[in-house]
Write a protein that holds these residues in place. Structure first.
Motif, mmCIF file in Angstrom:
data_model
loop_
_atom_site.group_PDB
_atom_site.id
_atom_site.type_symbol
_atom_site.label_atom_id
_atom_site.label_comp_id
_atom_site.label_asym_id
_atom_site.label_seq_id
_atom_site.Cartn_x
_atom_site.Cartn_y
_atom_site.Cartn_z
ATOM 1 N N LEU A 133 27.724 7.134 -1.764
ATOM 2 C CA LEU A 133 27.356 7.587 -3.219
ATOM 3 C C LEU A 133 26.729 8.822 -3.092
ATOM 4 O O LEU A 133 25.856 9.289 -2.286
ATOM 5 N N ASP A 134 26.999 9.539 -4.239
ATOM 6 C CA ASP A 134 26.934 11.062 -3.974
ATOM 7 C C ASP A 134 25.305 11.339 -4.202
ATOM 8 O O ASP A 134 24.954 12.450 -3.606
ATOM 9 N N ILE A 135 24.724 10.419 -4.894
ATOM 10 C CA ILE A 135 23.176 10.963 -5.072
ATOM 11 C C ILE A 135 22.212 10.830 -3.751
ATOM 12 O O ILE A 135 21.184 10.816 -3.747
ATOM 13 N N LEU A 136 22.986 10.056 -2.889
ATOM 14 C CA LEU A 136 22.366 9.963 -1.507
ATOM 15 C C LEU A 136 22.600 10.978 -0.434
ATOM 16 O O LEU A 136 22.156 11.163 0.498
ATOM 17 N N LYS A 137 23.310 12.109 -0.921
ATOM 18 C CA LYS A 137 23.524 13.432 -0.081
ATOM 19 C C LYS A 137 23.088 14.549 -0.900
ATOM 20 O O LYS A 137 23.226 14.533 -2.146
ATOM 21 N N GLN A 153 23.250 -0.797 -7.394
ATOM 22 C CA GLN A 153 23.375 -2.023 -7.999
ATOM 23 C C GLN A 153 24.733 -1.733 -8.959
ATOM 24 O O GLN A 153 25.443 -2.690 -9.051
ATOM 25 N N LEU A 154 24.915 -0.695 -9.705
ATOM 26 C CA LEU A 154 26.023 -0.178 -10.326
ATOM 27 C C LEU A 154 27.180 -0.128 -9.631
ATOM 28 O O LEU A 154 28.267 -0.481 -10.052
ATOM 29 N N LEU A 155 27.048 0.494 -8.330
ATOM 30 C CA LEU A 155 28.306 0.831 -7.600
ATOM 31 C C LEU A 155 28.728 -0.517 -7.026
ATOM 32 O O LEU A 155 29.920 -0.779 -6.877
ATOM 33 N N MET A 156 27.865 -1.615 -7.004
ATOM 34 C CA MET A 156 28.307 -2.946 -6.368
ATOM 35 C C MET A 156 29.306 -3.400 -7.701
ATOM 36 O O MET A 156 30.154 -4.104 -7.265
ATOM 37 N N SER A 157 29.064 -3.171 -8.732
ATOM 38 C CA SER A 157 29.439 -3.933 -10.147
ATOM 39 C C SER A 157 30.871 -3.128 -10.151
ATOM 40 O O SER A 157 31.801 -3.759 -10.427
ATOM 41 N N GLU A 158 30.745 -1.960 -9.866
ATOM 42 C CA GLU A 158 31.907 -0.917 -10.033
ATOM 43 C C GLU A 158 32.445 0.040 -8.935
ATOM 44 O O GLU A 158 31.864 1.095 -8.947
ATOM 45 N N PRO A 159 33.044 -0.679 -8.011
ATOM 46 C CA PRO A 159 33.404 0.090 -6.849
ATOM 47 C C PRO A 159 34.203 1.379 -7.143
ATOM 48 O O PRO A 159 35.040 1.540 -8.168
ATOM 49 N N SER A 191 27.422 9.434 -10.391
ATOM 50 C CA SER A 191 28.923 9.462 -10.081
ATOM 51 C C SER A 191 29.317 9.061 -8.764
ATOM 52 O O SER A 191 28.284 9.209 -7.793
ATOM 53 N N LYS A 192 30.300 8.533 -8.428
ATOM 54 C CA LYS A 192 30.478 7.818 -7.014
ATOM 55 C C LYS A 192 31.384 8.740 -6.367
ATOM 56 O O LYS A 192 32.535 8.257 -5.819
ATOM 57 N N THR A 220 22.174 -6.757 4.707
ATOM 58 C CA THR A 220 23.126 -7.822 4.599
ATOM 59 C C THR A 220 24.344 -7.251 4.312
ATOM 60 O O THR A 220 25.204 -6.505 3.477
ATOM 61 N N PRO A 221 25.316 -8.231 5.024
ATOM 62 C CA PRO A 221 26.933 -7.614 5.125
ATOM 63 C C PRO A 221 27.272 -7.886 3.801
ATOM 64 O O PRO A 221 27.043 -8.767 2.996
ATOM 65 N N ILE A 222 28.230 -6.840 3.361
ATOM 66 C CA ILE A 222 28.631 -6.822 1.882
ATOM 67 C C ILE A 222 30.218 -6.404 2.146
ATOM 68 O O ILE A 222 30.567 -5.520 2.626
ATOM 69 N N TYR A 223 31.200 -7.113 1.316
ATOM 70 C CA TYR A 223 32.516 -6.739 1.441
ATOM 71 C C TYR A 223 32.950 -5.815 0.123
ATOM 72 O O TYR A 223 32.788 -6.217 -0.920
ATOM 73 N N HIS A 224 32.878 -4.337 0.472
ATOM 74 C CA HIS A 224 32.679 -3.429 -0.649
ATOM 75 C C HIS A 224 33.559 -2.180 0.055
ATOM 76 O O HIS A 224 33.312 -1.524 1.079
ATOM 77 N N PRO A 225 34.406 -1.453 -0.868
ATOM 78 C CA PRO A 225 35.119 -0.283 -0.611
ATOM 79 C C PRO A 225 33.999 0.610 -0.075
ATOM 80 O O PRO A 225 34.591 1.661 0.708
ATOM 81 N N ASN A 226 32.784 0.887 -0.577
ATOM 82 C CA ASN A 226 32.043 2.162 -0.659
ATOM 83 C C ASN A 226 30.932 1.744 0.345
ATOM 84 O O ASN A 226 30.195 2.600 0.362
ATOM 85 N N ILE A 227 30.936 0.500 1.161
ATOM 86 C CA ILE A 227 29.601 0.347 1.839
ATOM 87 C C ILE A 227 30.658 -0.290 3.340
ATOM 88 O O ILE A 227 31.372 -1.206 3.142
ATOM 89 N N ASP A 228 30.106 0.440 4.399
ATOM 90 C CA ASP A 228 30.819 0.176 5.765
ATOM 91 C C ASP A 228 30.030 -0.988 6.342
ATOM 92 O O ASP A 228 28.940 -1.595 5.735
ATOM 93 N N THR A 229 30.562 -1.378 7.757
ATOM 94 C CA THR A 229 29.876 -2.575 8.207
ATOM 95 C C THR A 229 28.771 -2.268 8.681
ATOM 96 O O THR A 229 28.024 -3.246 9.209
#
Length: 195
Positions: A87-91, A112-118, A188-189, A72-81
């Motif tokens: 997110l560091d735990i994905l690496k 979910q937390l990253l969505m609330s706290e970019p 941590s982000k 789903t498209p989302i307008y967010h600094p840490n999620i691209d088009t």
């Protein structure tokens, strides 16, 4: 074999005790191809939005993190088009923070937390990050518009799971981890490397 038994346990737990506002199920009965939905948190521009994600579980899981992206498209600094998530735990270490003790539930809760706290200091989308830092009202307006356009749906329109998986239940009251004071280990982000 280890991955199969662990994934079965994780999926059972996600079905019986899902984190608030999160559902996850197998796509087409495959253990390595999952779908998830995250309900946008209250008091965020994503409120009431239902965001679909794709989770691909690698052969070496849990020694390698799952590959996750927003469908789903989302307008967010840490999620691209393309839906990729910074997110560091994905690496993997040393640049990331994934460890085998983490699981799908923890990762989805962290997203979910990253969505609330970019984290605008480690962006994938420089323009959105700049807007978040210097014109917060415009960011909130744009993010809410994107949510309205792409993520507000009725229950009938939700992507239905297939082959015996139970349909995702949508939680309308999402309790924010922030308000509950819950911290997510390894969430941590930092350390964004892009795709």
């Amino acid at each position: 074999m280890q991955r199969t038994s662990r994934m079965k346990r994780e999926l059972m737990l996600l079905t019986t005790e899902p984190p608030p506002g999160i559902t996850c199920w197998q796509n087409g009965g495959q253990l390595d191809d999952l779908r998830a939905q995250i309900v946008g948190g209250a008091d965020t521009p994503y409120e009431k939005g239902i965001f679909n994600l794709e989770l691909i579980i690698p052969e070496r899981y849990p020694f390698e993190p799952p590959k996750i992206r927003f469908l789903t498209p989302i307008y967010h600094p840490n999620i691209d088009t393309a839906g990729r998530i910074c997110l560091d735990i994905l690496k993997l270490p040393p640049k990331g923070a994934w460890r085998p003790s983490l699981n799908i539930s923890t990762v989805l809760t962290s997203i979910q937390l990253l969505m609330s706290e970019p984290n605008p200091d480690d962006p994938l989308m420089a323009d959105i990050s700049s807007e978040y830092k210097y014109n917060k009202q415009m960011f909130l307006k744009n993010a809410a518009l994107w949510t309205e356009k792409h993520a507000l749906q009725s229950k009938e329109n939700l992507a239905a799971p297939t082959q015996g998986a139970s349909p995702p239940s949508v939680c309308t009251s999402v309790s924010s981890q922030k308000r509950q004071g819950a911290s997510v280990p390894g969430a941590s982000k930092k350390a964004c490397l892009g795709p």
